[in-house]
Write a protein that holds these residues in place. Structure first.
Motif, PDB file in Angstrom:
ATOM      1  N   ALA A 170     -24.798  17.338  25.306  1.00 23.84           N
ATOM      2  CA  ALA A 170     -23.311  17.526  26.398  1.00 23.84           C
ATOM      3  C   ALA A 170     -23.704  17.624  28.373  1.00 23.84           C
ATOM      4  O   ALA A 170     -23.513  17.056  29.069  1.00 23.84           O
ATOM      5  CB  ALA A 170     -23.586  18.807  26.365  1.00 23.84           C
ATOM      6  N   ARG A 171     -25.672  17.632  28.400  1.00 28.01           N
ATOM      7  CA  ARG A 171     -25.884  17.207  29.482  1.00 28.01           C
ATOM      8  C   ARG A 171     -25.806  15.717  30.326  1.00 28.01           C
ATOM      9  O   ARG A 171     -26.258  15.574  31.487  1.00 28.01           O
ATOM     10  CB  ARG A 171     -27.713  17.809  29.611  1.00 28.01           C
ATOM     11  N   GLN A 172     -25.413  14.777  29.051  1.00 28.85           N
ATOM     12  CA  GLN A 172     -25.823  13.442  29.711  1.00 28.85           C
ATOM     13  C   GLN A 172     -24.457  13.328  30.371  1.00 28.85           C
ATOM     14  O   GLN A 172     -23.702  12.675  30.677  1.00 28.85           O
ATOM     15  CB  GLN A 172     -26.436  12.675  28.504  1.00 28.85           C
ATOM     16  N   LEU A 173     -23.393  14.425  29.856  1.00 24.71           N
ATOM     17  CA  LEU A 173     -21.356  13.926  29.883  1.00 24.71           C
ATOM     18  C   LEU A 173     -21.755  14.904  31.490  1.00 24.71           C
ATOM     19  O   LEU A 173     -22.098  15.859  31.541  1.00 24.71           O
ATOM     20  CB  LEU A 173     -21.159  14.289  29.215  1.00 24.71           C
ATOM     21  N   ALA A 174     -20.293  13.837  31.948  1.00 25.47           N
ATOM     22  CA  ALA A 174     -19.353  14.166  33.289  1.00 25.47           C
ATOM     23  C   ALA A 174     -18.123  14.456  32.755  1.00 25.47           C
ATOM     24  O   ALA A 174     -17.789  13.720  32.181  1.00 25.47           O
ATOM     25  CB  ALA A 174     -20.092  13.932  34.489  1.00 25.47           C
ATOM     26  N   VAL A 175     -17.725  15.528  33.504  1.00 28.13           N
ATOM     27  CA  VAL A 175     -15.476  15.796  33.789  1.00 28.13           C
ATOM     28  C   VAL A 175     -15.770  14.350  34.483  1.00 28.13           C
ATOM     29  O   VAL A 175     -15.944  14.208  34.886  1.00 28.13           O
ATOM     30  CB  VAL A 175     -15.223  16.422  34.673  1.00 28.13           C
ATOM     31  N   GLY A 176     -14.449  13.319  33.221  1.00 32.89           N
ATOM     32  CA  GLY A 176     -14.229  11.829  33.377  1.00 32.89           C
ATOM     33  C   GLY A 176     -14.784  11.361  32.639  1.00 32.89           C
ATOM     34  O   GLY A 176     -13.663  10.426  32.901  1.00 32.89           O
ATOM     35  N   ASP A 177     -15.803  11.653  31.672  1.00 34.35           N
ATOM     36  CA  ASP A 177     -16.261  10.407  31.892  1.00 34.35           C
ATOM     37  C   ASP A 177     -15.288  10.880  30.547  1.00 34.35           C
ATOM     38  O   ASP A 177     -13.987  11.491  29.885  1.00 34.35           O
ATOM     39  CB  ASP A 177     -16.833  10.871  30.839  1.00 34.35           C
ATOM     40  N   THR A 178     -14.576   9.434  29.833  1.00 33.32           N
ATOM     41  CA  THR A 178     -13.771   8.994  28.434  1.00 33.32           C
ATOM     42  C   THR A 178     -14.578   8.604  27.488  1.00 33.32           C
ATOM     43  O   THR A 178     -15.473   7.923  27.068  1.00 33.32           O
ATOM     44  CB  THR A 178     -13.031   7.900  28.234  1.00 33.32           C
ATOM     45  N   LEU A 179     -14.516   9.041  26.456  1.00 29.46           N
ATOM     46  CA  LEU A 179     -15.021   8.998  24.758  1.00 29.46           C
ATOM     47  C   LEU A 179     -14.276   8.843  23.781  1.00 29.46           C
ATOM     48  O   LEU A 179     -12.934   8.568  23.840  1.00 29.46           O
ATOM     49  CB  LEU A 179     -15.478  11.027  24.315  1.00 29.46           C
ATOM     50  N   LYS A 180     -14.134   8.254  23.137  1.00 30.81           N
ATOM     51  CA  LYS A 180     -13.651   7.592  21.681  1.00 30.81           C
ATOM     52  C   LYS A 180     -13.656   9.079  20.683  1.00 30.81           C
ATOM     53  O   LYS A 180     -14.658   9.388  20.283  1.00 30.81           O
ATOM     54  CB  LYS A 180     -14.050   7.035  21.233  1.00 30.81           C
ATOM     55  N   VAL A 181     -11.953   9.408  20.154  1.00 29.33           N
ATOM     56  CA  VAL A 181     -11.749   9.631  19.040  1.00 29.33           C
ATOM     57  C   VAL A 181     -11.489   9.520  17.945  1.00 29.33           C
ATOM     58  O   VAL A 181     -10.324   8.428  17.708  1.00 29.33           O
ATOM     59  CB  VAL A 181     -10.361  10.580  19.454  1.00 29.33           C
ATOM     60  N   GLU A 182     -11.780   9.640  16.967  1.00 30.72           N
ATOM     61  CA  GLU A 182     -10.874   9.646  15.263  1.00 30.72           C
ATOM     62  C   GLU A 182     -10.492  10.279  14.878  1.00 30.72           C
ATOM     63  O   GLU A 182     -11.005  11.418  14.354  1.00 30.72           O
ATOM     64  CB  GLU A 182     -12.529   9.591  14.571  1.00 30.72           C
ATOM     65  N   VAL A 227     -15.245  13.303  17.862  1.00 29.12           N
ATOM     66  CA  VAL A 227     -15.626  12.404  18.594  1.00 29.12           C
ATOM     67  C   VAL A 227     -16.936  11.735  18.464  1.00 29.12           C
ATOM     68  O   VAL A 227     -18.184  11.796  18.534  1.00 29.12           O
ATOM     69  CB  VAL A 227     -15.758  14.122  19.557  1.00 29.12           C
ATOM     70  N   VAL A 228     -17.263  10.018  19.317  1.00 28.55           N
ATOM     71  CA  VAL A 228     -17.557   9.455  19.000  1.00 28.55           C
ATOM     72  C   VAL A 228     -18.797   9.631  20.728  1.00 28.55           C
ATOM     73  O   VAL A 228     -17.989   8.961  21.511  1.00 28.55           O
ATOM     74  CB  VAL A 228     -17.407   8.482  19.114  1.00 28.55           C
ATOM     75  N   LEU A 229     -19.899   9.585  20.576  1.00 25.18           N
ATOM     76  CA  LEU A 229     -20.997   9.048  21.496  1.00 25.18           C
ATOM     77  C   LEU A 229     -21.228   8.044  21.348  1.00 25.18           C
ATOM     78  O   LEU A 229     -22.623   7.958  20.235  1.00 25.18           O
ATOM     79  CB  LEU A 229     -22.015  11.003  21.522  1.00 25.18           C
TER      80      LEU A 229
END
Length: 244
Positions: A170-182, A227-229
């Motif tokens: 979670a610490r590597q992410l930021a508001v506004g980042d886009t992630l892929k969802v299945e 949710v794919v990281l």
């Protein structure tokens, strides 16, 4: 290609709604599964008492208005007589006092009428947003108190995805980042709206995402998604570094 974490689709808003005043419920116009639009009437209270009070106050307004006009005319006559010294100071003061009293009575009745109008408006329970009914919590004929829940509502068209991630991820992410969802055979993108790094009871941080390009049928609250990281994201951000 990447790590998958199970997330859940949630409604933008889920809330219990009820009346702001007490009364007897005369109709509940929506039941479980029904949809509605913002501003639509969902339920109503009995208004017989309020309508009778409003009729009484209408007569009171006419009476107070007539008294106000009479008092104003009397004061004008008294002021005219004062100019010719045909009236005492006391009589003039009394005419002025009657005018002020009549005006105050008129304002009081108008305020009471406005109060009844507000209560009549509150006798209709209206939808705060576009949505659907999750639970009907009362029926016609029952008495209700202010704030007592009548319906449980869920907002439509503003679904979000909540997913729990390890704190390190979670610490590597930021508001506004886009992630892929299945979701089943569908894949779409979702943008991070909020990040809560505080660990929940299940010892994970919670990320909230807003779907961006989901073009299939409406997302259903409670559905599970992956949710794919992607590992490439982690490499770009310098999380996974070779030891040599």
């Amino acid at each position: 290609n990447g790590d998958r974490y199970v997330g859940r689709i949630e409604a933008g808003q889920r809330t219990e709604v009820g009346f702001d005043i007490s009364g007897v419920i005369t109709s509940v116009l929506k039941s479980e599964g029904d949809t509605f639009f913002k501003g639509e009437t969902l339920a109503t209270l009995d208004t017989d008492r309020l309508m009778a009070k409003k009729k009484e106050l209408k007569a009171g307004v006419r009476r107070a208005n007539a008294a106000k006009k009479l008092a104003k005319s009397s004061l004008l006559r008294a002021q005219s007589l004062k100019a010719s010294r045909n009236i005492s100071e006391q009589a003039l003061d009394e005419a002025l006092q009657k005018k002020n009293s009549a005006e105050a009575e008129y304002e009081l009745v108008m305020a009471q009428q406005a109060s009844v109008d507000v209560e009549l408006k509150k006798a209709k329970l209206t939808a705060p947003f576009d949505g659907s009914v999750i639970d009907r919590m009362t029926d016609e004929g029952r008495a209700t108190n202010p704030g007592a829940p009548v319906l449980l509502l869920e907002e439509l068209g503003k679904a979000e995805i909540r997913v729990g991630l390890p704190l390190k991820e979670a610490r590597q992410l930021a508001v506004g980042d886009t992630l892929k969802v299945e979701l089943g055979t569908q894949t779409f993108n979702a943008k991070i709206d909020r990040i809560n790094l505080a660990l929940s009871t299940s010892r994970v941080s919670e990320i909230y995402l807003l779907p961006q390009d989901y073009e299939d049928q409406t997302l259903i609250s409670g559905e599970l998604v992956n949710v794919v990281l992607e590992k490439s994201l982690a490499l770009d951000q310098g999380v996974w570094l070779p030891l040599s």
